[in-house]
Design a protein around this motif. Structure first.
Motif, short mmCIF file in Angstrom:
data_model
loop_
_atom_site.label_atom_id
_atom_site.label_comp_id
_atom_site.label_asym_id
_atom_site.label_seq_id
_atom_site.Cartn_x
_atom_site.Cartn_y
_atom_site.Cartn_z
N PRO A 259 0.90 -1.21 0.03
CA PRO A 259 -0.04 -0.05 0.00
C PRO A 259 0.81 1.18 -0.07
O PRO A 259 1.82 1.48 0.81
N THR B 126 3.10 15.41 -4.98
CA THR B 126 3.19 14.06 -5.17
C THR B 126 3.23 13.45 -6.32
O THR B 126 3.06 14.23 -7.21
N TYR C 80 -1.46 0.52 11.92
CA TYR C 80 -2.17 0.27 10.70
C TYR C 80 -1.43 -0.67 9.85
O TYR C 80 -2.13 -1.55 9.21
N GLY D 38 -4.78 2.39 1.53
CA GLY D 38 -3.54 2.25 1.54
C GLY D 38 -2.60 3.31 2.45
O GLY D 38 -3.30 4.26 3.24
N THR D 39 -1.40 3.25 2.39
CA THR D 39 -0.57 4.17 3.63
C THR D 39 -0.79 5.63 3.26
O THR D 39 -1.30 6.42 4.28
N ALA D 40 -0.71 5.84 2.18
CA ALA D 40 -0.96 7.33 1.86
C ALA D 40 -2.16 7.88 1.92
O ALA D 40 -2.38 8.95 2.99
N LYS E 260 -3.44 10.44 5.23
CA LYS E 260 -4.46 11.56 4.94
C LYS E 260 -5.87 11.23 5.60
O LYS E 260 -6.86 11.83 4.94
N CYS F 33 -5.09 -0.87 -1.49
CA CYS F 33 -4.50 0.14 -2.02
C CYS F 33 -4.85 0.37 -3.72
O CYS F 33 -4.75 -0.70 -4.31
N ILE F 34 -5.30 1.31 -4.44
CA ILE F 34 -5.91 1.42 -5.47
C ILE F 34 -4.94 2.06 -6.57
O ILE F 34 -5.00 2.01 -7.49
N GLY F 35 -3.67 2.27 -5.88
CA GLY F 35 -2.59 2.91 -6.53
C GLY F 35 -2.74 4.26 -7.04
O GLY F 35 -1.82 4.64 -8.14
N ALA F 36 -3.67 5.21 -6.48
CA ALA F 36 -3.96 6.57 -6.83
C ALA F 36 -3.28 7.31 -5.63
O ALA F 36 -4.06 8.20 -5.36
N CYS F 37 -2.23 6.97 -5.18
CA CYS F 37 -1.82 7.71 -3.70
C CYS F 37 -1.61 9.06 -3.71
O CYS F 37 -1.54 9.84 -2.69
N SER F 38 -1.22 9.65 -4.99
CA SER F 38 -1.04 11.04 -5.23
C SER F 38 -2.18 11.85 -5.09
O SER F 38 -1.91 13.01 -4.86
N ILE F 39 -3.27 11.18 -5.13
CA ILE F 39 -4.68 12.14 -4.87
C ILE F 39 -5.51 11.56 -3.67
O ILE F 39 -6.71 11.71 -3.47
N ARG G 291 -8.94 13.07 -3.17
CA ARG G 291 -8.65 14.33 -2.29
C ARG G 291 -9.97 14.56 -1.57
O ARG G 291 -10.48 15.85 -1.62
#
Lengths: 660, 159
Positions: free
Chosen positions: A253, A416, A498, B75-77, B81, B114-120, B133
């Motif tokens: 993740p 990012t 987590y 996911g972590t990101a 947030k 995680c869907i791999g869209a961590c930047s948003i 966001r």
């Protein structure tokens, strides 16, 4: 000529069934078998057109990776199409992959004939009419949303000088967001498949292995095993059938390098795989990709079909007698399948559970045959290694880690996105120079690197260079490349909780240390912030301290005795937390405080009488019916009913909720 | 309904088990018992093993889905947030917990790693639409969008 697969004249005989061995060379150097100025002209003009060097209509390129689409790129594309129709303008619209700067998506590039390609950031539907008018009608620069120019600047800043790109070194990501990922012709025109061609025609299998060994390329999936070594072991095995697998099960993740790479430059991954498969003598290859990445799978399917059509994959590749078939296997959502033996089990149609090694996959892997498994990024590194030569590749990076590494920069950081830096770059440079630091004037706290197998690194070790060994020394690991920045409002105990929850859910359950050990660890961590009512259950409090005493030992046992990498690295987030943030654990334990304000059970919520207008929105949102008060009057939170969800804080428009 | 799927696969080949399950789930949205039995006969793998595979992977589900699927990225990101709050808000708004379907069969709430869209981040995925966001305040608005779409659809269907 419309594409490279078309024959230039009747003298050319390349077809899918009977491919010409000089096909790839032909694409870049013009017809080789016959000398004809007209054919040469035609091929070179096609190449220039594909490289956007020569065209008569304006080209509009829209970043259509998942991040772009999530930011509304599809709507922007529709709006642009409508606007062009309205103004009766002609232009070519192309979708590209992701250039890496996800924070400012949707990114739209405009390339006017004879001018430099210029990128614009954060183009919204509202911008479109003025954007199109300024750039296409007035032929000017839309300054408000300017990002940079791809060429020599005429008063426009070059992309390479934009802070986000300035400190990057793009080898793997060179094509991403620049070249159309759906077009094999564009990839060929930009020098694609040249490395595969060179390997097929000029290099023996041993030569390729020597080249990869000399380059010092190590597995980019996290372990860092020398890639050439792995191939050498598989080549030495005698077997009627060998397999090659591309591990695109990016379960970590917080990481999205593989997704972006597959979406933005699928042909490069295929080329790397083809070179590896040829080297070890595999005729069947699999790509094991997560089902959560539908766009990546779609683009891969398209790319494989295109390669087969062009005779670059399939039977009798480029008339060399070598055959390779690449198949896609969709993962079904299990983190442990990123482990190679579990992944093999999953392809075979079993539960994805790791097996003890040896035998290693290079001896007995998929269906019991010798198998090489590498990560997406590793394969993407192979074509540059062949083209640049081992020496030049090895000149990038540090003594033991060569080349570059792609990181998925995310979390509490301004810029990012996907970044590629030479090995040896410090974490500080990535966070502050490329990432632009922490937004909203908050303090940097830690960077979580390596996902659930890695650790949180604080300010004191932020000058650590990025390479396999240095990161391991400070208690993290390279991992696949997740890079999550955390600010002062992130609680380390909560992060440990987590990751343990994640590991606990994803543990396959085969070996006891991982299955039971991580569960016990999670219980200990969960007990830290728990409140036991006002009377205070003494036994529970005792348990809390007892657990903490045993935590370190439990972590060591899990580390030493687990079957696979998932279990062996599972305690890392906790261990790195205890190493660098012991004071935070102690604060939670002794002072019963969470200064980051995350562990909700340790918080108390109150309403500021002066700020509260009595609008009643918090009453509606409160799941525990813990807020009382009359409409128009200041409200009050009943502490014994409050479940500390923080919903009232989120919805309050007057900032009347205080958290202590 | 699912018998057609078998045409593109070879019988007796265990490695096609997972793709078969995926295809069946694409049709029904879940894995019905009779389909599992048919798959077991087709690939010549005992039903218990098929069940074992179907319950091992997160993707497969043995109960039907709602009309709209909401996937909350954890996911972590997203976690950093504050996606935990997003999930909690969705749970209270819909009155269900993650993994469940609302009584009117309109929404299914799921958690993905995680869907791999961590930047948003934080991100939720409703059917195939990404919402990046987002804050807790956006949630009623997003849910409403899908509720109304369905109402008009059913209205049209009854006409």
């Amino acid at each position: 000529m419309k594409d490279f697969n078309q024959l230039c004249c009747e003298k050319c005989w390349h077809t899918t069934e009977k491919p010409c061995e000089h096909f790839i060379q032909c694409c870049t150097e013009g017809p080789l078998c016959h000398h004809d100025e007209k054919c040469k002209q035609e091929i070179s003009s096609l190449r220039k057109r594909l490289k956007y060097e020569e065209h008569d209509k304006p080209i509009i390129m829209i970043g259509m990776g998942t991040c772009g689409l999530a930011s509304g790129a599809a709507k922007v594309k529709e709006a642009i199409e409508a606007e062009l129709k309205k103004l009766n303008l002609e232009a070519v619209i192309e979708g590209t992959g992701c250039i890496g700067y996800c924070a400012v998506e949707p990114i739209v590039d405009i390339k006017l004939p004879g001018k430099d390609r210029i990128s614009y950031q954060e183009i919204t539907v509202k911008d479109v009419p003025r954007f199109i008018k300024t750039t296409l009608v007035d032929n000017e620069i839309y300054k408000e949303k300017l990002l940079g120019s791809h060429g020599k600047s005429n008063g426009v800043v070059n992309l390479k000088q934009v802070p986000f790109f300035e400190h990057q070194h793009k080898i793997v990501l060179a094509n991403c967001g620049v070249v159309n990922p759906d077009s094999i012709d564009a990839y060929l025109a930009n020098g694609g498949f040249k490395a595969f061609d060179k390997v097929l025609r000029l290099m023996k299998q041993e030569d390729v292995i020597k080249e990869v060994l000399d380059s010092g390329l190590r597995g980019r999936g996290g372990g860092g095993f020398p890639t050439g070594k792995k191939w050498e072991l598989a080549l030495k095995q005698k077997s009627d059938q060998k397999y090659l697998i591309c591990n695109a099960d990016e379960g970590d993740p917080g990481a999205f390098m593989d997704r972006s790479l597959l979406e933005s430059d699928p042909f490069r991954v295929l080329e790397g795989m083809a070179i590896a498969a040829y080297t070890i003598g595999a005729s069947v290859a699999y790509i094991y990709c997560r089902a959560e990445y539908p766009l990546a799978i779609e683009r891969l399917k398209n790319s494989i079909a295109k390669c087969e059509e062009y005779g670059i994959l399939g039977d009798n590749i480029l008339n060399t007698g070598y055959s390779l078939h690449i198949k896609i296997k969709k993962g079904a959502g299990a983190f442990v399948c990123g482990e190679e033996t579990a992944l093999i089990g999953s392809i075979e149609g079993k539960r994805g559970m790791p097996k003890p090694r040896p035998p290693y996959p290079s001896n007995a892997g998929l269906f019991g045959k010798p198998t090489v498994i590498n990560n997406v990024e590793t394969y993407a590194n192979v074509p540059p290694v062949i083209m640049m030569g081992a020496q030049k590749f090895a000149s990038i990076g540090t003594v033991k880690s060569k080349g570059t590494k792609v990181f998925a920069l995310s979390g509490n950081v301004k810029n990012t996105g996907l970044v590629e830096v030479p090995m040896g770059t410090t974490l500080r440079d990535i966070v502050f120079k490329i990432g632009g630091g922490i937004p909203d004037k908050k303090e940097f706290k830690a960077v979580q690197i390596g996902g659930p197998s890695g650790g949180c690194l604080p300010d004191s070790v932020i000058d650590t260079p990025v390479d396999y060994d240095s990161l391991r020394e400070v208690g993290a690991m390279m991992g696949s490349g997740g890079f999550v920045v955390m600010d002062e409002e992130t609680c380390i105990v909560d992060v440990a909780k987590y990751f343990l929850t994640f590991i606990q859910e994803e543990s396959c359950g085969k070996c006891v240390p991982c299955r039971e050990g991580t569960k016990r660890m999670l219980e200990i961590i969960e007990r830290i912030p728990k409140r036991y009512g006002t009377d205070g259950n003494k036994l529970d409090q005792l348990q809390r301290f007892k657990g903490m005493i045993h935590l370190q030992r439990l972590a060591d046992v899990i580390k030493d005795t687990s079957l696979c990498g998932l279990g062996q690295s599972a305690p890392n987030p906790v261990l790195s937390g205890l190493r660098y943030f012991r004071h935070e654990y102690e604060e939670h334990l002794y002072d019963r405080k969470c200064s980051a304000g995350v562990c909700k059970e340790l918080l108390t919520f109150t309403i500021d009488n002066e700020l509260c207008t009595g609008c009643g929105i918090c009453v509606k949102k409160c799941a525990a019916e813990a807020i009382v008060g009359e409409k128009g009057q200041a409200h009050y939170i009943l502490d014994n009913k409050c479940i500390k969800c923080g919903m009232c804080y989120e919805v309050c428009r007057f900032k009347a909720i205080n958290i202590n | 309904m699912h018998s057609k799927i078998f045409e593109s696969y070879q019988s007796n080949d265990r490695s096609s088990l997972i793709p078969l399950l995926q295809d069946v789930q694409n049709i029904y949205g879940y894995l019905p018992e009779n389909a599992l039995r048919d798959i077991s006969d087709f690939v010549k793998v005992p039903l218990s093993r098929v069940y074992g595979v179907a319950t091992f992977y997160n993707q497969f589900r043995l109960t039907p889905l709602g009309k709209n699927i909401i996937r909350v990225c954890r996911g972590t990101a997203c976690h950093v947030k504050n996606s935990a709050n997003i999930l909690f808000a969705l749970e209270t708004e819909l009155g269900i917990t993650a993994g469940q379907t609302t009584r009117d069969k309109n929404f299914t709430l799921e958690v993905v790693n995680c869907i791999g869209a961590c930047s948003i981040a934080p991100v939720i995925l409703v059917n195939d639409d990404y919402h990046g966001r987002i804050t807790v305040k956006d949630i009623p608005k997003i849910l409403k969008k899908y509720q109304t779409v369905n109402k008009t659809e059913t209205a049209e269907a009854t006409k």
